[in-house]
Design a protein around this motif. Sequence first.
Motif, PDB file in Angstrom:
ATOM      1  N   PHE A  60      49.809  43.269  57.899  1.00  0.00           N
ATOM      2  CA  PHE A  60      49.803  43.329  56.430  1.00  0.00           C
ATOM      3  C   PHE A  60      49.352  41.991  55.836  1.00  0.00           C
ATOM      4  O   PHE A  60      48.489  41.940  54.947  1.00  0.00           O
ATOM      5  CB  PHE A  60      51.211  43.684  55.926  1.00  0.00           C
ATOM      6  N   HIS A 113      45.724  41.420  56.527  1.00  0.00           N
ATOM      7  CA  HIS A 113      44.902  42.352  55.755  1.00  0.00           C
ATOM      8  C   HIS A 113      44.742  41.855  54.324  1.00  0.00           C
ATOM      9  O   HIS A 113      43.645  41.902  53.754  1.00  0.00           O
ATOM     10  CB  HIS A 113      45.550  43.739  55.770  1.00  0.00           C
ATOM     11  N   ARG A 114      45.834  41.367  53.755  1.00  0.00           N
ATOM     12  CA  ARG A 114      45.793  40.890  52.373  1.00  0.00           C
ATOM     13  C   ARG A 114      44.933  39.629  52.266  1.00  0.00           C
ATOM     14  O   ARG A 114      44.117  39.495  51.350  1.00  0.00           O
ATOM     15  CB  ARG A 114      47.213  40.620  51.880  1.00  0.00           C
ATOM     16  N   PHE A 125      41.256  39.301  50.317  1.00  0.00           N
ATOM     17  CA  PHE A 125      41.000  38.308  49.263  1.00  0.00           C
ATOM     18  C   PHE A 125      39.764  37.466  49.613  1.00  0.00           C
ATOM     19  O   PHE A 125      38.911  37.212  48.770  1.00  0.00           O
ATOM     20  CB  PHE A 125      42.239  37.418  49.101  1.00  0.00           C
ATOM     21  N   HIS A 145      39.438  43.253  58.536  1.00  0.00           N
ATOM     22  CA  HIS A 145      39.826  44.048  57.367  1.00  0.00           C
ATOM     23  C   HIS A 145      39.342  45.494  57.512  1.00  0.00           C
ATOM     24  O   HIS A 145      40.077  46.430  57.185  1.00  0.00           O
ATOM     25  CB  HIS A 145      39.258  43.418  56.101  1.00  0.00           C
ATOM     26  N   VAL A 189      50.720  34.121  50.536  1.00  0.00           N
ATOM     27  CA  VAL A 189      51.009  35.419  51.161  1.00  0.00           C
ATOM     28  C   VAL A 189      51.903  35.233  52.390  1.00  0.00           C
ATOM     29  O   VAL A 189      52.855  35.989  52.601  1.00  0.00           O
ATOM     30  CB  VAL A 189      49.702  36.148  51.542  1.00  0.00           C
TER      31      VAL A 189
END
Lengths: 138, 39
Positions: free
Chosen positions: A30, A33-34, A38, A88, B24
């Motif tokens: 996760f 992936h984020r 971006f 991604h 993040v």
Amino acid sequence: MSTTAGTPTKAPGVYPRSTVYRGKSGQWAFVMHRITGFLVFMFLLLHIVDVSLIDYHHGTTYNAVHQLYGNVLLRLFEVGLLFGLVFHSLNGLRIVMIDFFPGAVKNQRNLFSIVLGLTVLFTVIGGVIIVKPFFTGS
Amino acid sequence: MAQTFFSVALGAVALLITFFALYVISTVVWADRWVRRSK
């Protein structure tokens, strides 16, 4: 926190027993992936700018800007971008697979390993192609 | 001139991505998404 007829209820938290991935590899998938999403989006914005220079000053500005991509630092950046793009896209397919086949959650860790393995493989192959011209000069 | 502008833009984007990545990664510690808070 919500209340129903004056009765306070506990806000639904995402705890290890209720989340799909239960932390660990899914958690890092996760996060990656984020971050890669971006990265790809931000580079896309710059890419639109540099490609739009093609008709400006008969392409001389475009050529000047694109000379930068021959720099070793930018070549390394492109290798990182390749890693981000491949990860991604493959991780997106993993998520789609898990969404369509809930049973795949049991194997999500193996799927994540496959995604990482393929990402590293493609990045190494692409990385050699991207960085090689800097050393050979062609 | 264009090269300078584009280099600055690239550098700014690289910095932004770095800070976003740090943010993040930090969320897994404080956002209570996966780890139950100790009471």
